[in-house]
Design an enzyme around this catalytic site. Structure first.
Site, PDB file in Angstrom:
ATOM      1  N   ASP A 142       0.626  -1.318  -0.142  1.00 11.61           N
ATOM      2  CA  ASP A 142       0.024   0.197  -0.204  1.00 11.61           C
ATOM      3  C   ASP A 142       0.896   1.417   0.050  1.00 11.61           C
ATOM      4  O   ASP A 142       0.405   2.265  -0.389  1.00 11.61           O
ATOM      5  CB  ASP A 142      -1.042   0.130   1.112  1.00 11.61           C
ATOM      6  CG  ASP A 142      -0.113   0.116   2.500  1.00 11.61           C
ATOM      7  OD1 ASP A 142       0.829  -0.398   2.658  1.00 11.61           O
ATOM      8  OD2 ASP A 142      -0.937   0.230   3.597  1.00 11.61           O
ATOM      9  N   GLU A 143       2.122   0.976   0.292  1.00 12.36           N
ATOM     10  CA  GLU A 143       2.942   2.205   0.535  1.00 12.36           C
ATOM     11  C   GLU A 143       3.308   2.901  -0.769  1.00 12.36           C
ATOM     12  O   GLU A 143       3.827   4.026  -0.678  1.00 12.36           O
ATOM     13  CB  GLU A 143       4.375   1.957   1.222  1.00 12.36           C
ATOM     14  CG  GLU A 143       3.917   1.398   2.534  1.00 12.36           C
ATOM     15  CD  GLU A 143       5.394   1.929   3.518  1.00 12.36           C
ATOM     16  OE1 GLU A 143       6.041   2.790   3.199  1.00 12.36           O
ATOM     17  OE2 GLU A 143       5.370   1.107   4.791  1.00 12.36           O
ATOM     18  N   TYR A 165      12.186   2.744   0.379  1.00  5.14           N
ATOM     19  CA  TYR A 165      11.538   1.443   0.186  1.00  5.14           C
ATOM     20  C   TYR A 165      10.145   1.397  -0.700  1.00  5.14           C
ATOM     21  O   TYR A 165      10.029   0.720  -1.776  1.00  5.14           O
ATOM     22  CB  TYR A 165      10.931   0.847   1.566  1.00  5.14           C
ATOM     23  CG  TYR A 165      10.010  -0.225   1.594  1.00  5.14           C
ATOM     24  CD1 TYR A 165      10.192  -1.476   1.074  1.00  5.14           C
ATOM     25  CD2 TYR A 165       8.721   0.140   1.971  1.00  5.14           C
ATOM     26  CE1 TYR A 165       9.181  -2.491   1.057  1.00  5.14           C
ATOM     27  CE2 TYR A 165       7.804  -0.820   1.951  1.00  5.14           C
ATOM     28  CZ  TYR A 165       7.910  -2.349   1.405  1.00  5.14           C
ATOM     29  OH  TYR A 165       7.031  -3.219   1.464  1.00  5.14           O
TER      30      TYR A 165
HETATM   31  P1  NAD Z   1      10.304 -10.004   5.098  1.00  5.25           P
HETATM   32  O1  NAD Z   1      11.617  -9.053   5.294  1.00  5.25           O
HETATM   33  O2  NAD Z   1       9.898 -10.714   6.580  1.00  5.25           O
HETATM   34  O3  NAD Z   1      10.920 -10.979   4.094  1.00  5.25           O
HETATM   35  C1  NAD Z   1      11.568 -10.939   3.011  1.00  5.25           C
HETATM   36  C2  NAD Z   1      11.983 -12.197   2.590  1.00  5.25           C
HETATM   37  O4  NAD Z   1      12.938 -12.000   1.449  1.00  5.25           O
HETATM   38  C3  NAD Z   1      13.184 -12.706   3.311  1.00  5.25           C
HETATM   39  O5  NAD Z   1      13.078 -14.054   3.753  1.00  5.25           O
HETATM   40  C4  NAD Z   1      14.562 -12.550   2.744  1.00  5.25           C
HETATM   41  O6  NAD Z   1      15.391 -13.503   3.122  1.00  5.25           O
HETATM   42  C5  NAD Z   1      14.141 -12.603   1.259  1.00  5.25           C
HETATM   43  N1  NAD Z   1      14.896 -11.948   0.367  1.00  5.25           N
HETATM   44  C6  NAD Z   1      15.474 -10.592   0.609  1.00  5.25           C
HETATM   45  N2  NAD Z   1      16.262 -10.227  -0.347  1.00  5.25           N
HETATM   46  C7  NAD Z   1      16.190 -11.384  -1.391  1.00  5.25           C
HETATM   47  C8  NAD Z   1      16.947 -11.464  -2.255  1.00  5.25           C
HETATM   48  N3  NAD Z   1      17.899 -10.747  -2.951  1.00  5.25           N
HETATM   49  N4  NAD Z   1      16.780 -12.749  -3.097  1.00  5.25           N
HETATM   50  C9  NAD Z   1      16.030 -13.677  -2.543  1.00  5.25           C
HETATM   51  N5  NAD Z   1      15.300 -13.530  -1.418  1.00  5.25           N
HETATM   52  C10 NAD Z   1      15.378 -12.310  -0.703  1.00  5.25           C
HETATM   53  O7  NAD Z   1       9.007  -9.428   4.375  1.00  5.25           O
HETATM   54  P2  NAD Z   1       7.517  -9.387   4.459  1.00  5.25           P
HETATM   55  O8  NAD Z   1       7.191  -8.777   5.505  1.00  5.25           O
HETATM   56  O9  NAD Z   1       7.307 -10.904   4.772  1.00  5.25           O
HETATM   57  O10 NAD Z   1       6.947  -8.809   3.153  1.00  5.25           O
HETATM   58  C11 NAD Z   1       6.791  -9.882   2.299  1.00  5.25           C
HETATM   59  C12 NAD Z   1       6.380  -8.861   0.901  1.00  5.25           C
HETATM   60  O11 NAD Z   1       5.139  -8.213   1.189  1.00  5.25           O
HETATM   61  C13 NAD Z   1       7.455  -7.968   0.458  1.00  5.25           C
HETATM   62  O12 NAD Z   1       7.611  -7.681  -1.031  1.00  5.25           O
HETATM   63  C14 NAD Z   1       6.778  -6.570   1.021  1.00  5.25           C
HETATM   64  O13 NAD Z   1       7.374  -5.415   0.068  1.00  5.25           O
HETATM   65  C15 NAD Z   1       5.589  -6.792   1.003  1.00  5.25           C
HETATM   66  N6  NAD Z   1       4.589  -5.942   2.053  1.00  5.25           N
HETATM   67  C16 NAD Z   1       4.559  -6.577   3.197  1.00  5.25           C
HETATM   68  C17 NAD Z   1       3.927  -5.812   4.236  1.00  5.25           C
HETATM   69  C18 NAD Z   1       4.465  -5.858   5.805  1.00  5.25           C
HETATM   70  O14 NAD Z   1       3.338  -5.218   6.426  1.00  5.25           O
HETATM   71  N7  NAD Z   1       5.159  -6.824   6.238  1.00  5.25           N
HETATM   72  C19 NAD Z   1       2.820  -5.025   3.767  1.00  5.25           C
HETATM   73  C20 NAD Z   1       2.588  -4.892   2.424  1.00  5.25           C
HETATM   74  C21 NAD Z   1       3.514  -5.411   1.467  1.00  5.25           C
END
Ligand code: NAD
Length: 344
Positions: A142-143, A165
């Site tokens: 959503d950001e 980000y």
């Molecule tokens: P997280 O940081 O917990 O997990 C990210 C994962 O990606 C980790 O396991 C990390 O090891 C892996 N990763 C990072 N760089 C990498 C690379 N170059 N190659 C392979 N793996 C890699 O993130 P999350 O909170 O689980 O978010 C997951 C997705 O959802 C992201 O794309 C994030 O932008 C999106 N998102 C998150 C939220 C939230 O509130 N957490 C909200 C909206 C969207």
């Protein structure tokens, strides 16, 4: 009977939301998530996880489904590595959760965010094109819309990110949009609001607050805590993603919201109360630069298209989350998990 799951590659499946999705996929969708191979030569999992295991990645999140997926420790930016994995595994569906995700880190240094969140997505898209996958799902955020002081963002709202980000995630959305138009690429973009729940790395507000309580410290709250966020319990997010994977239309974007909109200060007080400590166990700290004041999503499109709505109210979700962290203090207190978080 549920339809048979095609070979599915989950990038970032060892992260917070990715692992919740994998657990759901395996436990609910395909408890026997194994496909028979030719001529009775045994079985192979039809879920493939690719994760670099950065500080935020942790295979412990997948312990309960161990053995039901193939795992590759690899960087999505590494084209050669991706090609080898795609060649070997031949996925039909690719879902990308892999990203650098913490806004504060992106403000300190945007480099890894540009690399993974944009170039990594480009590598995945080109590898998917080369190996002819049927469906690519990007987990966006959503950001990417920036802040909204009143009303809600729909999928047609302009992309107007306000931190590195968010800008890197918006860039990936635009790149995917261009691939859809230019190559008829079979992609769907999903934009969830703030997730919370078990297994979240404790640099994000809710697990950080629990960690601070366990350490006998006060939770840092930016500014006066008036920034408003929409909160989605991670298991509801995972079920929304699964529903879009099954019923979403190629080429479309879907917001996943909850309607649970709350000021940070109120969210923190609710959690502190749930943890059984005084509601004033926080401290105000100087505001984050460029801090978006309010996010709020219109998610009627997803509701209508996939008949999904979240099951967990913020009150219940905070209770479930607090209970889980208190039962799993060991994970939260692992030095890998809290050294960097505490040095915020
Ligand atoms: P997280 O940081 O917990 O997990 C990210 C994962 O990606 C980790 O396991 C990390 O090891 C892996 N990763 C990072 N760089 C990498 C690379 N170059 N190659 C392979 N793996 C890699 O993130 P999350 O909170 O689980 O978010 C997951 C997705 O959802 C992201 O794309 C994030 O932008 C999106 N998102 C998150 C939220 C939230 O509130 N957490 C909200 C909206 C969207």
């Amino acid at each position: 009977m549920r339809e048979k799951l095609c070979k599915t590659l989950v990038a970032g499946g060892a992260g917070f939301i990715g692992s919740a999705f994998v657990r759901l996929l395996i436990n609910r969708d395909c408890p026997r998530s194994r496909l028979s191979t030719k001529a009775g030569k045994g079985t192979v999992p039809n879920i493939v996880i690719v994760d670099k295991l950065t500080y935020a990645g942790d295979l412990g999140r997948l312990e309960e489904v161990r053995g039901k997926f193939n795992f590759y420790k690899a960087d999505i930016c590494n084209q050669k590595a991706m090609e080898l994995i795609f060649k070997k595994e031949k996925p039909k569906i690719v879902i990308n959760f892999a990203a650098e995700t913490h806004v504060d880190r992106s403000i300190k240094d945007a480099a890894a965010f540009i690399k993974t969140n944009i170039e990594g997505v480009r590598v995945l898209l080109d590898t998917c094109r080369k190996y002819g996958i049927k469906k690519f799902i990007q987990i966006s955020s959503d950001e990417i819309y920036g802040e909204v002081t009143r009303g809600k963002f729909s999928e047609n709202s302009p992309l107007s990110p306000n931190n590195p980000y968010a800008a890197s995630k918006a860039a990936a959305d635009l790149l995917i949009k261009s691939y859809i138009r230019t190559y008829n690429f079979p992609a769907i973009i999903i934009r969830p609001c703030n997730n919370y729940g078990p297994w979240q790395y404790p640099e994000k507000l809710i697990p950080l607050c629990v960690l601070m309580v366990l350490k006998g410290r006060r939770t840092p709250v930016y500014g006066k805590g008036l920034n408003v966020r929409e909160w989605l319990y991670v298991e509801d997010c995972a079920s929304g993603i699964l529903a879009i994977l099954r019923k979403g239309k190629l080429g479309e974007a879907y917001n996943l919201g909850s309607g649970e909109v709350s000021r940070n200060i109120d969210t923190v007080k609710l959690l502190l109360k749930q943890l059984g400590v005084p509601a004033n166990r926080f401290k105000f700290v100087p505001d984050r630069p460029g801090h978006d004041i309010r996010y709020c999503l219109d998610w009627q499109k997803a509701k209508k298209a996939i008949a999904w709505k979240p099951k967990t109210s913020l009150r219940l979700g905070i209770k479930l989350t607090a209970d889980w962290y208190l039962k799993n203090k060991g994970w939260l207190l692992l030095s890998k998990n809290n050294d960097s978080a505490l040095n915020k």
